[in-house]
Enzyme design. Structure first.
Site, PDB file in Angstrom:
ATOM      1  N   ASP A  67       0.762  -1.190  -0.072  1.00 53.05           N
ATOM      2  CA  ASP A  67      -0.117   0.001  -0.041  1.00 53.05           C
ATOM      3  C   ASP A  67       0.946   1.163  -0.028  1.00 53.05           C
ATOM      4  OD1 ASP A  67       0.915  -0.431   2.552  1.00 53.05           O
ATOM      5  OD2 ASP A  67      -1.033  -0.824   3.557  1.00 53.05           O
ATOM      6  N   ASN A 136      -7.106  -2.286  14.612  1.00 49.19           N
ATOM      7  CA  ASN A 136      -8.728  -2.756  14.398  1.00 49.19           C
ATOM      8  C   ASN A 136      -8.634  -3.905  13.378  1.00 49.19           C
ATOM      9  OD1 ASN A 136      -7.771  -1.778  12.026  1.00 49.19           O
ATOM     10  ND2 ASN A 136      -9.226  -0.056  11.852  1.00 49.19           N
ATOM     11  N   HIS A 138      -7.372  -4.504  10.536  1.00 47.44           N
ATOM     12  CA  HIS A 138      -7.146  -4.379   9.138  1.00 47.44           C
ATOM     13  C   HIS A 138      -5.800  -4.855   8.646  1.00 47.44           C
ATOM     14  CE1 HIS A 138      -4.849  -0.442   9.918  1.00 47.44           C
ATOM     15  NE2 HIS A 138      -4.046  -0.946   9.057  1.00 47.44           N
ATOM     16  N   GLU A 143      -9.634  -1.817   5.465  1.00 47.85           N
ATOM     17  CA  GLU A 143     -10.199  -1.510   6.734  1.00 47.85           C
ATOM     18  C   GLU A 143     -11.628  -2.266   6.824  1.00 47.85           C
ATOM     19  OE1 GLU A 143      -8.893   0.524   8.722  1.00 47.85           O
ATOM     20  OE2 GLU A 143      -8.524   2.390   8.017  1.00 47.85           O
TER      21      GLU A 143
END
Ligand code: GLP
Length: 244
Positions: A67, A136, A138, A143
């Site tokens: 990414d 979280n 991801h 996400e």
């Protein structure tokens, strides 16, 4: 999922580096999927050490990073291209033209993303994909609640991730709101996956990834479906997962 326990961050990094070096020794022209973040930093340092000791060469390796922040160019110190050059590529013998990081300045992110996936396919697919995990759940910048199975694309970052990553920027306002990320489809296409986790702030995500349902709200849980995933995690990151 195979789990390799490590005492702490240093041991996790060492084990991960040997895992990656083994892949490259067995197949010198491996296609590596690479990750950024604080988690793999120690792994890259160990790999540099192995290279300097003459134990492994990256001369034939091709790499695709997961990414990149959308709007950051390669010269921005917080761009993932800059991170990779500074923390790994510049210190080993990988050919710069064989390293790929999504272009955070691409004027046409859709076309860029489709081409990125095509390049991965043309390289024969990813042999070993290195991953971290967000607190979280991801992976890359996929996400929670995003489309579960997707190709490389431009995404909006969650507030939670912006806050987590603000520590690398002067202020939260400077964290880009978007990123180009490899999708879970591209990640699951890797032949082998190595996911790293360190620290107590990852313990909930690690537990949910290992024990929870496969749920788009915990993107890493989809790794349960991949036949060849290894998690290397330290005691703190495994502290909430049941006995294994
Ligand atoms: C970012 C990256 C992820 C990484 C995550 C966790 O959001 N896009 O690839 O896994 O942060 O980062 P860290 O390892 O610093 O906790």
């Amino acid at each position: 999922m195979k789990i390799i326990k490590a005492k702490d961050y240093v041991e996790m990094s060492r084990k991960a580096a040997y895992y990656i070096a083994d892949q490259v020794l067995l197949k010198p022209n491996s296609v590596l999927g690479l990750a950024t973040g604080s988690t793999p930093l120690g792994t890259y340092q160990e790999l540099i050490q192995l290279y300097q000791n003459g134990e492994v060469s990256f001369n034939q390796v091709r790499s695709f990073n997961l990414d990149e922040y959308y709007s950051l160019g390669p010269d921005h110190p917080q761009s993932y291209r800059y991170f990779m050059d500074e923390n790994f590529f510049n210190h080993v013998d990988v050919q710069p033209e064989n390293t790929h990081v999504p272009d955070g300045l691409s004027p046409n992110p859709d076309a860029f993303s489709a081409d990125y996936d095509r390049q991965i396919t043309n390289a024969g697919g990813i042999d070993l994909q290195l991953l971290g995990i967000g607190s979280n759940g991801h992976i890359a910048f996929n996400e929670p609640g995003n489309v579960f199975i997707a190709q490389t694309r431009l995404v909006d970052l969650k507030e939670h991730t912006i806050e987590d990553n603000a520590r690398f920027f002067d202020s939260k306002d400077e964290v880009p709101r978007q990123a180009i990320t490899m999708g879970l489809k591209s990640i699951l296409g890797a032949k082998r996956i190595l996911i790293l986790a360190s620290g107590e702030n990852k313990a909930d995500a690690v537990k949910a990834m290992l024990e929870g349902p496969i749920d788009p709200n915990l993107p890493a849980s989809i790794l349960q479906l991949h036949p060849n995933v290894t998690l290397i995690a330290d005691e703190a990151a495994l502290s909430k997962a049941g006995n294994r």
